[in-house]
Write an enzyme that holds these catalytic residues in place. Sequence first.
Site, short mmCIF file in Angstrom:
data_model
loop_
_atom_site.label_atom_id
_atom_site.label_comp_id
_atom_site.label_asym_id
_atom_site.label_seq_id
_atom_site.Cartn_x
_atom_site.Cartn_y
_atom_site.Cartn_z
CB SER A 7 12.56 62.45 70.34
OG SER A 7 11.90 61.67 71.01
CD GLU A 9 4.04 61.13 67.18
OE1 GLU A 9 4.84 60.37 67.79
OE2 GLU A 9 3.11 61.35 67.13
CB ALA A 43 -5.49 54.47 59.91
NE ARG A 98 -3.14 46.81 66.09
CZ ARG A 98 -4.46 46.89 66.65
NH1 ARG A 98 -4.67 45.62 67.18
NH2 ARG A 98 -5.28 47.64 66.66
N GLY A 99 -0.44 49.80 64.68
CA GLY A 99 -1.25 50.78 63.75
C GLY A 99 -2.69 50.45 63.84
CG ASP A 100 -4.96 53.40 65.30
OD1 ASP A 100 -5.24 52.52 66.31
OD2 ASP A 100 -4.79 54.34 65.52
CG HIS A 140 -3.52 49.27 72.99
ND1 HIS A 140 -4.64 49.16 72.30
CD2 HIS A 140 -2.92 49.80 71.67
CE1 HIS A 140 -4.71 49.35 71.04
NE2 HIS A 140 -3.42 49.86 70.78
CD GLN A 203 -6.15 69.62 69.27
OE1 GLN A 203 -5.34 70.45 70.14
NE2 GLN A 203 -6.05 69.68 68.03
CG PHE A 207 -6.07 64.24 70.42
CD1 PHE A 207 -7.04 64.13 69.28
CD2 PHE A 207 -5.29 65.43 70.38
CE1 PHE A 207 -6.75 64.81 68.04
CE2 PHE A 207 -4.99 66.00 69.35
CZ PHE A 207 -5.81 66.04 68.26
CG HIS A 257 8.39 61.02 71.45
ND1 HIS A 257 9.29 61.08 70.40
CD2 HIS A 257 7.12 61.04 70.88
CE1 HIS A 257 8.64 60.85 69.22
NE2 HIS A 257 7.25 60.77 69.41
#
Length: 275
Positions: A7, A9, A43, A98-100, A140, A203, A207, A257
């Site tokens: 896949s 993104e 976010a 959950r997300g930032d 995480h 970059q 990241f 992915h």
Amino acid sequence: MNQHNFSIEFFPPKTAEGVEKLRVTRTKLAELQPKYFSVTFGAGGTTQQGTLDTVVDIRREGFEAAPHLSCVGGSRESIRQILQQYQAHDIRRLVALRGDLPSGYGMGGEFRYANELVEFIRAETGDWFHIEVAAYPEMHPQARSPQDDLQNFVRKVKAGANSAITQYFYNADAYFRFVEEARKLGVDVPVLAGIMPITNSSQLQRFSEMCGAEIPRWIRLKLNSYGDDSASIKAFGLDVVSSMCERLLAGGAPGLHFYSLNQAAPTTAIWKNLI
């Protein structure tokens, strides 16, 4: 590669020009026949409309699309409305995160963790969606410990996730160990390896500092030694990442992915090395 799950993104473009560029990129990447294209969610839901527009475009072109859905800062009602929109467009796959938090944003919203979002999606929509969740082979960045992080992952799967996608990494051993430890705790869903092509040294380092992905010392030193020689950086990155992908697939990873950064060439080059 056909027996593996593959896949790609994207992030939602912010301009009309970006939308057109992504269509061109998508046409090129569609030739690789990925199982689906996923689309990120900013976010606190800042790209919500862009995410919806992009996945609707992808569905219109005849491909399977998987929007990301983050719950931090969201209410049950706002998440419910988003789920209903995706169902109305026959979207069958979601990446639940959950997300930032956006900068300067308090811990608002009715959801604190991704497992609560997964439970809510299942309660609201039954088995309509194939739900992917995130996994962190190198932990995480906000987790208290690797053990805590692994338990968080187990909770997300037990809440109803069908499969997982990892944060990108450049150490295959970290992936294999994470999957082995998850299996010992009863997790049997496929864990796809997240792959970030290496095309730009500064970059990548930026990241990686943000998301807690380690760039092994030998890779970092090699990249730094090339300075501004982008051709050498890309050739080295292609070799390193292709070799790692081969090892992952040979070692039992169910698929890959690719974090494309809305570019076709880097993912295509790695893919061609794996055929």
